[in-house]
Design an enzyme around this catalytic site. Structure first.
Site, mmCIF file in Angstrom:
data_model
loop_
_atom_site.group_PDB
_atom_site.id
_atom_site.type_symbol
_atom_site.label_atom_id
_atom_site.label_comp_id
_atom_site.label_asym_id
_atom_site.label_seq_id
_atom_site.Cartn_x
_atom_site.Cartn_y
_atom_site.Cartn_z
ATOM 1 N N SER A 1 0.839 -1.197 0.000
ATOM 2 C CA SER A 1 0.000 0.000 0.000
ATOM 3 C C SER A 1 0.869 1.241 0.000
ATOM 4 O O SER A 1 1.985 1.244 0.557
ATOM 5 C CB SER A 1 -0.841 -0.054 1.282
ATOM 6 O OG SER A 1 -1.329 1.206 1.618
ATOM 7 N N TYR B 1 -2.009 -0.563 10.763
ATOM 8 C CA TYR B 1 -2.246 -1.162 9.439
ATOM 9 C C TYR B 1 -1.051 -0.910 8.516
ATOM 10 O O TYR B 1 -0.507 -1.836 7.903
ATOM 11 C CB TYR B 1 -3.531 -0.601 8.812
ATOM 12 C CG TYR B 1 -3.622 -0.921 7.340
ATOM 13 C CD1 TYR B 1 -3.919 -2.215 6.916
ATOM 14 C CD2 TYR B 1 -3.335 0.042 6.375
ATOM 15 C CE1 TYR B 1 -3.947 -2.529 5.565
ATOM 16 C CE2 TYR B 1 -3.367 -0.266 5.021
ATOM 17 C CZ TYR B 1 -3.664 -1.556 4.622
ATOM 18 O OH TYR B 1 -3.672 -1.867 3.284
ATOM 19 N N LYS C 1 2.072 -3.409 6.649
ATOM 20 C CA LYS C 1 2.497 -3.466 5.240
ATOM 21 C C LYS C 1 4.008 -3.228 5.128
ATOM 22 O O LYS C 1 4.682 -3.877 4.325
ATOM 23 C CB LYS C 1 1.717 -2.447 4.400
ATOM 24 C CG LYS C 1 0.237 -2.777 4.277
ATOM 25 C CD LYS C 1 -0.005 -4.100 3.549
ATOM 26 C CE LYS C 1 -1.452 -4.500 3.533
ATOM 27 N NZ LYS C 1 -1.689 -5.835 2.962
#
Ligand code: NAD
Ligand code: WQD
Length: 342
Positions: free
Chosen positions: A129, A154, A158
């Site tokens: 992302s 989050y 990644k």
């Protein structure tokens, strides 16, 4: 591409389902899916079958369950590639419940990588992302831009996930890995019969716009109008989900040619669009006036981010083809279809 058997994790999800449709359009590619339906509806496989004329088998397995994954490989392997989409993806939820994100996103990645390596899978594609870049000033961001501090658990999963994938590829030279950093995937399949259908209520801009237009939400709030941008609202690089899906077909090909190690690619259009411009584009394609209000900044938002597309164009041979009107038009067609279906 010759005969391929691809395992897609998170195949019932938004990007996974569109990628399955792109994969099935390539002669010689067979797809198996693993998805525990934690954020998706199995009805998606019926939609895929109607679009492609082919059924895809989904194994309802939690990727955190290594034994269940082993059993599935014993029945379904060998695979010529794995595309790993399955993860939780809500930034605010990850701030409220970090453990849920570290547990699911990291354990499922470790299990699928380990099982893939043990079973001799030669190609591994990881969903990353643009959030890995953190809050940075210089635009556009290229793959060589140093990663900033992750702004959420989050985003951190990644960053860590990319590192784990890189270290696996270094430790196992038979594995070619690619991490794809998606910017803001939006829109739906051109048929209007497949699109984003999450179990959790939407907080992303385009689903909020279409839900408002269909009357399920009262209005859109524009989060911040005092950013140092051309109209004061935030700028993002929105990219059509079918273009993102197509990049995975190219990535499988690239991994086969590259043979070993890990590569990282941005997936964006290279063009920034403001929130107010996105709303105007929706109004143009739908012919509606969208009820919206100007509101306060949302905490954790960066003012502007868009992608440098040089590497994905030159090395992956990929370029986003669909424009903002196509993104909004397909998202709207899908919202209307979805409200009739439910
Ligand atoms: P999604 O929630 O629609 O799809 C993810 C799917 O994975 C869901 O169907 C869910 O049920 C499944 N899943 C989650 N945890 C699982 C587990 N432990 N075992 C089995 N299945 C599991 O999300 P999406 O938008 O399709 O995103 C796919 C990937 O792309 C994710 O890794 C996400 O972090 C990444 N990504 C998404 C965006 C975006 O804006 N949509 C942007 C950048 C990166
Ligand atoms: C887009 C713009 C909002 C809703 C997230 C993740 C990122 C990546 C992509 C996964 C922002 C504004 C939104 C609303 C608004 N996902 N907005 N009103 O935050 O850019 O990115 O999805 O990896 O990691 O953070 O996407 O769609 O939420 O917001 O004004 O009701 O729309 O402020 O500028 P975001 P988004």
């Amino acid at each position: 591409m010759g005969n391929e058997r691809i395992l897609v994790t998170g195949g019932a999800g938004y990007i996974g389902s569109h990628t399955i449709v792109e994969l099935l359009a390539v002669p010689g590619i067979e797809v198996v899916s693993v998805d525990n339906l934690s954020n998706s509806d199995p009805a998606v496989f019926g939609r895929i079958a109607r679009i492609c004329g082919r059924e895809v088998r989904n194994h309802v397995i939690d990727l955190c369950d290594a034994r269940a994954l082993d059993r599935m490989f014993a029945n379904e392997a060998p695979f010529s590639g794995v595309i790993h989409f399955a993860a939780f993806k809500s930034v605010p939820e990850s701030m409220a419940d970090p453990r849920k994100y570290y547990h699911n996103n990291i354990n499922s990645l470790l299990n699928i990588l380990e099982t893939s390596v043990r079973n001799g899978v030669p190609k591994f594609i990881f969903s990353s992302s643009c959030s890995v870049y953190g809050n940075i000033e210089r635009m556009p961001v290229s793959e060589t831009t140093p990663l900033g501090r992750a702004e959420s658990p989050y985003a951190h999963t990644k960053q860590v996930g990319e590192r784990i994938v890189g270290e696996y590829a270094r430790a196992h030279p038979a594995l070619a890995a690619i991490s794809l950093r998606y910017f803001n995937p939006v829109g739906a399949h051109a048929s209007g019969q497949l699109g984003e259908d999450p179990i959790n209520p939407p907080s992303s801009l385009v689903p909020v716009i279409t839900r408002t237009a269909i009357g399920k939400m009262a209005r859109v709030t524009v989060f911040g109008t005092d950013y140092p941008t051309r109209d004061g609202s935030c700028i993002r690089d929105y990219v059509h989900v079918s273009d993102i899906a197509n990049a995975h077909v190219k990535a499988l090909d690239r991994a086969a040619r590259n043979g070993t190690g890990v590569e990282v690619f941005n997936l964006g259009t290279g063009t920034g669009v403001s929130v107010l411009e996105a709303i105007a584009a929706f109004e143009q394609v739908s012919g509606m006036r969208l009820p919206y209000e100007l509101g306060q900044r949302r905490s954790g938002d960066v003012g502007a981010i868009w992608s440098d597309t040089t590497r994905s164009r030159e090395a992956l041979g990929w370029k986003a083809e669909r424009d903002l009107l196509a993104m909004m038009g397909t998202a709207w067609a899908w919202e209307r279809h979805r409200s009739e279906e439910k």
